[in-house]
Design a protein around this motif. Structure first.
Motif, PDB file in Angstrom:
ATOM      1  N   GLN A  31    -109.855 -61.480 -16.739  1.00 16.51           N
ATOM      2  CA  GLN A  31    -109.663 -60.293 -16.375  1.00 16.51           C
ATOM      3  C   GLN A  31    -108.020 -60.474 -15.211  1.00 16.51           C
ATOM      4  N   PRO A  32    -107.294 -59.256 -15.231  1.00 12.44           N
ATOM      5  CA  PRO A  32    -106.322 -59.506 -15.039  1.00 12.44           C
ATOM      6  C   PRO A  32    -106.714 -58.866 -13.148  1.00 12.44           C
ATOM      7  N   VAL A  33    -106.337 -59.921 -12.194  1.00  9.06           N
ATOM      8  CA  VAL A  33    -106.225 -59.969 -10.843  1.00  9.06           C
ATOM      9  C   VAL A  33    -105.146 -59.652 -10.189  1.00  9.06           C
ATOM     10  N   LEU A  34    -105.038 -58.491  -9.966  1.00  4.40           N
ATOM     11  CA  LEU A  34    -103.379 -58.439  -8.917  1.00  4.40           C
ATOM     12  C   LEU A  34    -103.725 -58.600  -7.359  1.00  4.40           C
ATOM     13  N   LEU A  35    -103.407 -60.089  -6.892  1.00  4.54           N
ATOM     14  CA  LEU A  35    -103.632 -60.078  -5.423  1.00  4.54           C
ATOM     15  C   LEU A  35    -102.052 -59.768  -4.590  1.00  4.54           C
ATOM     16  N   VAL A  36    -102.776 -58.616  -3.588  1.00  6.45           N
ATOM     17  CA  VAL A  36    -102.441 -57.670  -3.032  1.00  6.45           C
ATOM     18  C   VAL A  36    -101.760 -58.921  -0.802  1.00  6.45           C
ATOM     19  N   PRO A  37    -100.974 -59.813  -0.502  1.00  3.16           N
ATOM     20  CA  PRO A  37    -100.914 -60.415   0.779  1.00  3.16           C
ATOM     21  C   PRO A  37    -100.361 -59.314   1.188  1.00  3.16           C
ATOM     22  N   VAL A  98     -98.796 -54.520 -14.308  1.00  4.60           N
ATOM     23  CA  VAL A  98    -100.368 -55.645 -14.518  1.00  4.60           C
ATOM     24  C   VAL A  98    -100.551 -54.462 -16.107  1.00  4.60           C
ATOM     25  N   ILE A  99    -101.230 -53.710 -16.015  1.00  6.43           N
ATOM     26  CA  ILE A  99    -101.926 -52.435 -17.238  1.00  6.43           C
ATOM     27  C   ILE A  99    -101.222 -52.886 -18.496  1.00  6.43           C
ATOM     28  N   GLU A 100     -99.429 -52.288 -18.221  1.00  2.00           N
ATOM     29  CA  GLU A 100     -98.863 -52.349 -19.588  1.00  2.00           C
ATOM     30  C   GLU A 100     -98.930 -53.746 -19.649  1.00  2.00           C
ATOM     31  N   ALA A 101     -98.860 -55.284 -19.442  1.00  2.70           N
ATOM     32  CA  ALA A 101     -99.243 -56.583 -19.973  1.00  2.70           C
ATOM     33  C   ALA A 101    -100.014 -56.770 -20.621  1.00  2.70           C
ATOM     34  N   THR A 102    -101.384 -56.131 -19.689  1.00  2.00           N
ATOM     35  CA  THR A 102    -102.931 -56.822 -20.189  1.00  2.00           C
ATOM     36  C   THR A 102    -103.277 -55.861 -21.113  1.00  2.00           C
ATOM     37  N   GLY A 103    -103.134 -54.628 -20.624  1.00  2.00           N
ATOM     38  CA  GLY A 103    -103.391 -53.671 -21.759  1.00  2.00           C
ATOM     39  C   GLY A 103    -104.496 -53.005 -21.085  1.00  2.00           C
ATOM     40  N   ARG A 104    -104.829 -53.825 -19.641  1.00  2.00           N
ATOM     41  CA  ARG A 104    -106.326 -54.206 -19.225  1.00  2.00           C
ATOM     42  C   ARG A 104    -106.746 -52.984 -17.823  1.00  2.00           C
ATOM     43  N   ASP A 105    -107.421 -52.956 -17.040  1.00  2.00           N
ATOM     44  CA  ASP A 105    -107.501 -52.518 -15.783  1.00  2.00           C
ATOM     45  C   ASP A 105    -107.664 -53.774 -14.786  1.00  2.00           C
ATOM     46  N   VAL A 106    -107.029 -53.588 -14.057  1.00  2.00           N
ATOM     47  CA  VAL A 106    -107.145 -54.474 -12.622  1.00  2.00           C
ATOM     48  C   VAL A 106    -107.904 -55.158 -11.632  1.00  2.00           C
ATOM     49  N   VAL A 107    -108.156 -55.816 -11.638  1.00  2.00           N
ATOM     50  CA  VAL A 107    -109.091 -56.212 -10.432  1.00  2.00           C
ATOM     51  C   VAL A 107    -108.379 -56.040  -8.959  1.00  2.00           C
ATOM     52  N   LEU A 108    -107.883 -55.542  -8.438  1.00  2.00           N
ATOM     53  CA  LEU A 108    -107.373 -55.414  -7.400  1.00  2.00           C
ATOM     54  C   LEU A 108    -108.020 -55.547  -5.473  1.00  2.00           C
ATOM     55  N   ALA A 109    -106.980 -56.855  -5.552  1.00  2.00           N
ATOM     56  CA  ALA A 109    -107.840 -57.502  -4.460  1.00  2.00           C
ATOM     57  C   ALA A 109    -106.729 -58.084  -3.055  1.00  2.00           C
ATOM     58  N   GLY A 110    -107.076 -57.607  -1.975  1.00  2.00           N
ATOM     59  CA  GLY A 110    -106.304 -57.773  -1.189  1.00  2.00           C
ATOM     60  C   GLY A 110    -106.388 -57.905   0.862  1.00  2.00           C
ATOM     61  N   TYR A 111    -105.278 -58.850   1.223  1.00  2.00           N
ATOM     62  CA  TYR A 111    -105.877 -59.201   2.435  1.00  2.00           C
ATOM     63  C   TYR A 111    -105.654 -59.002   3.835  1.00  2.00           C
ATOM     64  N   SER A 112    -106.154 -58.614   4.479  1.00  2.00           N
ATOM     65  CA  SER A 112    -105.896 -57.976   5.629  1.00  2.00           C
ATOM     66  C   SER A 112    -105.103 -56.683   5.302  1.00  2.00           C
ATOM     67  N   GLN A 113    -103.704 -56.291   5.797  1.00  2.00           N
ATOM     68  CA  GLN A 113    -103.105 -55.375   5.889  1.00  2.00           C
ATOM     69  C   GLN A 113    -103.271 -55.341   4.066  1.00  2.00           C
ATOM     70  N   GLY A 114    -102.877 -56.325   3.644  1.00  2.00           N
ATOM     71  CA  GLY A 114    -102.909 -56.027   1.282  1.00  2.00           C
ATOM     72  C   GLY A 114    -104.147 -55.605   1.093  1.00  2.00           C
ATOM     73  N   GLY A 115    -105.591 -55.816   1.876  1.00  2.00           N
ATOM     74  CA  GLY A 115    -106.264 -54.991   1.485  1.00  2.00           C
ATOM     75  C   GLY A 115    -106.355 -53.479   2.008  1.00  2.00           C
ATOM     76  N   MET A 116    -106.136 -53.244   2.949  1.00  2.00           N
ATOM     77  CA  MET A 116    -105.693 -51.692   3.569  1.00  2.00           C
ATOM     78  C   MET A 116    -104.659 -51.103   2.705  1.00  2.00           C
ATOM     79  N   PHE A 117    -104.078 -51.941   2.399  1.00  2.00           N
ATOM     80  CA  PHE A 117    -102.660 -51.233   0.970  1.00  2.00           C
ATOM     81  C   PHE A 117    -103.496 -51.107  -0.048  1.00  2.00           C
TER      82      PHE A 117
END
Length: 175
Positions: A31-37, A98-117
């Motif tokens: 599963q692709p997981v995109l992390l946002v700082p 990420v979707i284009e590279a993997t062909g899958r929907d992503v889990v979007l995860a963010g920390y602090s302000q990254g979570g608000m984004f």
């Protein structure tokens, strides 16, 4: 003496770089997981050391970790002029890549302000391309706007009673 986890920059845009950790091939089930700082920390917050690395833990659990890297705003050309919109659009663009590279929907995860984004990207995209959303230490006002006309004070009191009753320990709440 700790070495960072291996990654490659798979996209570079004016407002961010997209890192893919551990390269390809990736197991089909990963599963692709995109992390946002948050802006106050660099992308390395997700890979501090092997003992505390989110990207390594995700990789070992069978996920495909990706990270949005905003760089150091004070060192990036135009970095201190970036707006909230710039950051939300950057994360949305990263989701598309990420979707284009993997062909899958992503889990979007963010920390602090990254979570608000991440919240804002999920709303902007109306959930398109996002498998699920995870945030850490990312405040949100859950009382506005309420879907029914109840005062915020009543909602706070009811929420407190739900927590105090222990009911939520026995109920799985859907996304």
């Amino acid at each position: 003496d700790d070495e960072p986890s291996p990654y490659e920059i798979v996209a570079e845009r004016p407002s961010y770089r997209l890192r893919r950790y551990f390269g390809v091939p990736v197991p089909a089930a990963a599963q692709p997981v995109l992390l946002v700082p948050p802006l106050m920390m660099t992308a390395e917050v997700w890979d501090v050391s092997p003992a505390t690395s989110a990207v390594l833990a995700l990789h070992q659990a069978g996920a495909d970790p990706w990270v949005v890297d905003f760089g150091h705003p004070d060192r990036e050309p135009g970095g201190l002029e970036r707006t909230l919109t710039d950051h939300v659009l950057a994360v949305s663009d990263a989701v598309d890549r990420v979707i284009e590279a993997t062909g899958r929907d992503v889990v979007l995860a963010g920390y602090s302000q990254g979570g608000m984004f991440a919240y804002q990207v999920a709303a902007y995209r109306r959930g398109k391309g996002i498998d699920s959303l995870i945030t850490f230490g990312s405040p949100v006002d859950t009382t506005a706007p309420l879907p029914i006309p109840i005062s915020p004070d009543v909602v706070r009191r009811l929420a407190g009673e739900l927590v105090d009753s222990g009911l939520l320990r026995h109920v799985a709440l859907p996304g």
